[in-house]
Design a protein around this motif. Structure first.
Motif, PDB file in Angstrom:
ATOM      1  N   GLU A   1       1.560  -5.030 -11.794  1.00 61.61           N
ATOM      2  CA  GLU A   1       0.529  -5.756 -12.555  1.00 61.61           C
ATOM      3  C   GLU A   1       0.222  -7.103 -11.909  1.00 61.61           C
ATOM      4  N   SER A   2       1.267  -7.777 -11.440  1.00 65.55           N
ATOM      5  CA  SER A   2       1.104  -9.105 -10.849  1.00 65.55           C
ATOM      6  C   SER A   2       0.274  -9.063  -9.577  1.00 65.55           C
ATOM      7  N   ILE A   3       0.475  -8.028  -8.756  1.00 65.92           N
ATOM      8  CA  ILE A   3      -0.265  -7.920  -7.494  1.00 65.92           C
ATOM      9  C   ILE A   3      -1.762  -7.948  -7.751  1.00 65.92           C
TER      10      ILE A   3
ATOM     11  N   VAL B   1      -6.226  -9.840  -6.820  1.00 67.31           N
ATOM     12  CA  VAL B   1      -7.386  -8.954  -6.691  1.00 67.31           C
ATOM     13  C   VAL B   1      -8.425  -9.181  -7.779  1.00 67.31           C
ATOM     14  N   ASP B   2      -7.984  -9.208  -9.025  1.00 65.68           N
ATOM     15  CA  ASP B   2      -8.928  -9.225 -10.145  1.00 65.68           C
ATOM     16  C   ASP B   2      -9.595 -10.581 -10.316  1.00 65.68           C
ATOM     17  N   GLY B   3     -10.622 -10.581 -11.143  1.00 68.08           N
ATOM     18  CA  GLY B   3     -11.340 -11.820 -11.439  1.00 68.08           C
ATOM     19  C   GLY B   3     -12.660 -11.901 -10.701  1.00 68.08           C
ATOM     20  N   LYS B   4     -13.515 -12.767 -11.185  1.00 65.98           N
ATOM     21  CA  LYS B   4     -14.834 -12.941 -10.580  1.00 65.98           C
ATOM     22  C   LYS B   4     -14.720 -13.914  -9.419  1.00 65.98           C
TER      23      LYS B   4
ATOM     24  N   ALA C   1      -4.198   1.907  -9.800  1.00 61.56           N
ATOM     25  CA  ALA C   1      -4.960   0.668  -9.989  1.00 61.56           C
ATOM     26  C   ALA C   1      -6.094   0.570  -8.979  1.00 61.56           C
ATOM     27  N   LEU C   2      -5.848   1.004  -7.749  1.00 66.37           N
ATOM     28  CA  LEU C   2      -6.919   1.011  -6.742  1.00 66.37           C
ATOM     29  C   LEU C   2      -8.016   1.995  -7.131  1.00 66.37           C
ATOM     30  N   ASP C   3      -7.627   3.161  -7.639  1.00 67.53           N
ATOM     31  CA  ASP C   3      -8.614   4.149  -8.080  1.00 67.53           C
ATOM     32  C   ASP C   3      -9.446   3.613  -9.244  1.00 67.53           C
ATOM     33  N   GLN C   4      -8.780   2.979 -10.204  1.00 66.72           N
ATOM     34  CA  GLN C   4      -9.495   2.451 -11.372  1.00 66.72           C
ATOM     35  C   GLN C   4     -10.522   1.400 -10.968  1.00 66.72           C
ATOM     36  N   ARG C   5     -10.223   0.677  -9.902  1.00 64.58           N
ATOM     37  CA  ARG C   5     -11.120  -0.385  -9.444  1.00 64.58           C
ATOM     38  C   ARG C   5     -12.056   0.090  -8.333  1.00 64.58           C
ATOM     39  N   HIS C   6     -12.030   1.380  -8.031  1.00 67.91           N
ATOM     40  CA  HIS C   6     -12.879   1.957  -6.974  1.00 67.91           C
ATOM     41  C   HIS C   6     -12.701   1.218  -5.650  1.00 67.91           C
ATOM     42  N   MET C   7     -11.427   1.033  -5.243  1.00 62.05           N
ATOM     43  CA  MET C   7     -11.117   0.249  -4.041  1.00 62.05           C
ATOM     44  C   MET C   7     -10.503   1.080  -2.922  1.00 62.05           C
ATOM     45  N   ARG C   8     -10.325   2.348  -3.119  1.00 59.20           N
ATOM     46  CA  ARG C   8      -9.607   3.136  -2.124  1.00 59.20           C
ATOM     47  C   ARG C   8     -10.352   3.231  -0.793  1.00 59.20           C
ATOM     48  N   HIS C   9     -11.684   3.179  -0.822  1.00 60.33           N
ATOM     49  CA  HIS C   9     -12.445   3.386   0.408  1.00 60.33           C
ATOM     50  C   HIS C   9     -12.410   2.183   1.337  1.00 60.33           C
ATOM     51  N   PHE C  10     -11.872   1.042   0.897  1.00 61.85           N
ATOM     52  CA  PHE C  10     -11.735  -0.105   1.806  1.00 61.85           C
ATOM     53  C   PHE C  10     -10.336  -0.721   1.756  1.00 61.85           C
ATOM     54  N   THR C  11      -9.369  -0.010   1.174  1.00 57.21           N
ATOM     55  CA  THR C  11      -8.001  -0.528   1.086  1.00 57.21           C
ATOM     56  C   THR C  11      -7.033   0.388   1.822  1.00 57.21           C
ATOM     57  N   ASN C  12      -6.269  -0.185   2.728  1.00 59.94           N
ATOM     58  CA  ASN C  12      -5.212   0.541   3.430  1.00 59.94           C
ATOM     59  C   ASN C  12      -3.861   0.123   2.854  1.00 59.94           C
ATOM     60  N   VAL C  13      -3.051   1.100   2.489  1.00 61.53           N
ATOM     61  CA  VAL C  13      -1.742   0.842   1.888  1.00 61.53           C
ATOM     62  C   VAL C  13      -0.660   1.295   2.864  1.00 61.53           C
ATOM     63  N   VAL C  14       0.261   0.406   3.189  1.00 62.32           N
ATOM     64  CA  VAL C  14       1.397   0.731   4.048  1.00 62.32           C
ATOM     65  C   VAL C  14       2.666   0.608   3.213  1.00 62.32           C
ATOM     66  N   ILE C  15       3.394   1.709   3.075  1.00 66.02           N
ATOM     67  CA  ILE C  15       4.640   1.733   2.312  1.00 66.02           C
ATOM     68  C   ILE C  15       5.776   1.836   3.315  1.00 66.02           C
ATOM     69  N   LEU C  16       6.695   0.897   3.257  1.00 64.95           N
ATOM     70  CA  LEU C  16       7.762   0.873   4.255  1.00 64.95           C
ATOM     71  C   LEU C  16       9.062   0.358   3.651  1.00 64.95           C
ATOM     72  N   SER C  17      10.120   0.464   4.423  1.00 62.25           N
ATOM     73  CA  SER C  17      11.384  -0.184   4.065  1.00 62.25           C
ATOM     74  C   SER C  17      11.946  -0.850   5.304  1.00 62.25           C
ATOM     75  N   ASP C  18      12.922  -1.723   5.078  1.00 62.44           N
ATOM     76  CA  ASP C  18      13.490  -2.498   6.175  1.00 62.44           C
ATOM     77  C   ASP C  18      14.691  -1.819   6.818  1.00 62.44           C
ATOM     78  N   HIS C  19      15.368  -0.957   6.089  1.00 64.21           N
ATOM     79  CA  HIS C  19      16.574  -0.282   6.580  1.00 64.21           C
ATOM     80  C   HIS C  19      16.999   0.739   5.541  1.00 64.21           C
ATOM     81  N   GLY C  20      18.019   1.519   5.862  1.00 67.07           N
ATOM     82  CA  GLY C  20      18.567   2.460   4.905  1.00 67.07           C
ATOM     83  C   GLY C  20      19.799   1.899   4.215  1.00 67.07           C
ATOM     84  N   MET C  21      20.729   2.784   3.885  1.00 63.99           N
ATOM     85  CA  MET C  21      21.921   2.379   3.146  1.00 63.99           C
ATOM     86  C   MET C  21      23.017   3.402   3.412  1.00 63.99           C
TER      87      MET C  21
END
Length: 514
Positions: free
Chosen positions: A193-195, A200-203, A254-274
């Protein structure tokens, strides 16, 4: 004069209106090739393209499964279009949180970027670095992070960055335009929610929103340190995996609800394993570095994950003493003393901030303050247990699997997604900015053949039924059923440890008498 029937005129007019509406909709929502320098609309506001990086600290790719993480499984198995997936990526040594997050945003190994470990001693400044230390002097000589590079290249009035709890983002004098300080009580639901609320949100005008957003989640790592990664899964571990999956799913929703997928690239990563370390594979720090040796010959020492890092002016003497003590201990053969990480082990780590001596354990062994079951990381960065996650989705990516790579290369990918090529430049557009239809294929090389792996090892550590095994080794086994939570130690193992400690103390007394 020939007059068209009114009905035909109205029909033609209706077709023209509908065609215009269709074209307007396509221009707004249909991807036409990704252009990092263009403005896009979500129907109500204009945006420059956004790159959103979600870091899941300590999340091993073998934790993804259809049962425990259905949305991540969907991405990992390419069920979402425009998704590029590496089977895994390789962290930098030491495979720890701060040096690796700084490698990701600088494109440099820890010995080059200045953040050589989670804990270290700076001789020239005579200061100690540790997680949460934002002393500007300790960071002054560290490499420039990507948010500084981009905001300086484009000027902050045309390119802004945001970092949500990203390690190193709070340092005075080198913060991104927007940043949120670390808060370990923030839930994953609050984070998603914070992201959007903060960045992103607001005028706002397009130039007032960040085009690079880096968000850090500590939950996987925190759980792993306390309990390890249990396989088969316990209820609390399965619940954690469900929460992580929901977090990523909410971001996409949230990206879908805001119709932002066509200009937003999402990278999901981690720093290491365990890696999980049973209590009988733990050596206490005082067993190998007793008070007399520490007082007389050691200036500083740190538990760097499972390893022991020692700063000393008497390296030869301390090295000999450590080797002698390890030789007397039952599991001492699983620990290795070195004064030259690069020469002896090939680790890219050196420089004045690096410890003089390291005691490096084999995977699933550790030096610790207490003898108990624990999860840890910091081992050989090429170990299967230390592998990190990489999934990328968005208009800039081509669907498919890519070859594994080192995490220092992510920096270049993020620069490319932002439109920065090889030299600083001013404004938009510029010949240095990537053009429309750009696909970041310089880094993401299509996978030639499935990785050769020890499936028995991965299943034993992370459980059966992982998406990794299903995709790359045609495994059809379902994820292990949830089992009850287990006590971290039973009485018999605790008694054995007490006896072991007493024997070690007796042996030390005997050696001192001599």
């Amino acid at each position: 004069m020939f007059l068209l029937p009114l009905s035909l005129v109205l029909s033609i007019l209706l077709v023209v209106i509908l065609t215009g509406l269709r074209d307007s909709y396509n221009n707004r929502y249909k991807p036409h090739g990704f252009d990092p320098s263009a403005k896009y609309s979500n129907g109500t506001h204009e945006f420059y393209p956004i790159t959103l990086v979600l870091s899941l600290d300590g999340f091993h790719p073998s934790l993804i499964s259809k049962e425990a993480t259905p949305f991540l499984h969907e991405l990992y198995t390419l069920q979402q279009p425009n998704t590029s997936v590496a089977p895994f990526i390789v962290p930098s040594f030491p495979s720890q949180t701060f040096p690796n997050h700084w490698s990701i945003v600088t494109g440099k190994y820890p010995s080059e970027n200045g953040i050589v470990a989670n804990w270290f001693w700076d001789h020239s400044l005579e200061k100690q670095f540790g997680p949460g230390n934002i002393d500007p002097e300790l960071w002054e000589t560290a490499s420039e992070p990507i948010w500084s590079t981009l905001e300086n290249a484009f000027f902050a009035d045309t390119f802004k960055s945001a970092a949500h709890m990203w390690p190193g983002c709070e340092v005075q004098g080198r913060t991104p335009h927007f940043f949120t300080a670390f808060n370990d009580s923030e839930t994953l639901e609050e984070k998603s929610e914070s992201i959007f609320r903060n960045y992103v949100d607001g005028k706002r005008d397009a130039s007032e929103r960040p085009q690079l957003i880096l968000a850090y989640a500590p939950q996987p790592d925190a759980y792993g340190h306390e309990y390890g990664y249990p396989a088969p899964h316990t209820p609390s571990f399965r619940e954690l995996l469900n929460k992580i999956d929901s977090y990523v799913s909410r971001v996409f929703a949230a990206l879908d609800q805001r119709h932002m997928r066509h200009f937003t690239n999402v990278v999901i990563l981690s720093d290491h394993g365990m890696a999980t370390v049973p209590s009988h594979n733990v050596l206490l720090e005082k067993e190998i570095l007793p008070d007399d040796l520490r007082t007389q010959h050691v200036s500083h020492s740190y538990l760097e994950g499972p390893a022991l890092a020692i700063y000393t002016p008497n390296a030869s003497h301390v090295e000999r003493q450590l080797i002698k003590r390890l030789e007397r201990l039952k599991i001492g053969k699983n620990f290795h003393v070195t004064r030259n990480l690069q020469q002896e082990f090939g680790y890219k780590l050196s420089g004045e901030r690096t410890a003089d001596i390291w005691v490096l354990p084999d995977v699933h062994y550790a030096v610790a303050h207490q003898r108990r079951l624990l999860g840890t990381h910091g081992y050989n960065n090429s170990s299967p247990e230390m592998r990190a996650l990489f999934i990328a989705n968005g208009p800039a990516f081509t669907e498919g699997y890519v070859e594994p790579f080192e995490n220092v290369a992510i920096h270049g990918l993020l620069l490319e997604l932002a439109g920065w090529k090889s030299e600083p430049h001013v404004g938009r557009p510029s010949h240095k900015i990537a053009t429309a239809d750009t696909k970041p294929q310089g880094l993401l090389v299509p996978l030639r053949s499935p990785p050769q792996d020890d499936l028995a090892l991965l299943s034993r550590i992370f459980g059966n039924g992982s998406s990794y095994n299903a995709v790359f080794h045609n495994e059809t086994t379902k994820l292990d059923a949830v089992v009850p939570e287990k006590q971290q130690q039973d009485f018999s193992s605790l008694l054995g440890e007490i006896v072991g400690e007493l024997q070690a103390e007796l042996a030390e007394w005997g050696s001192n008498d001599k």
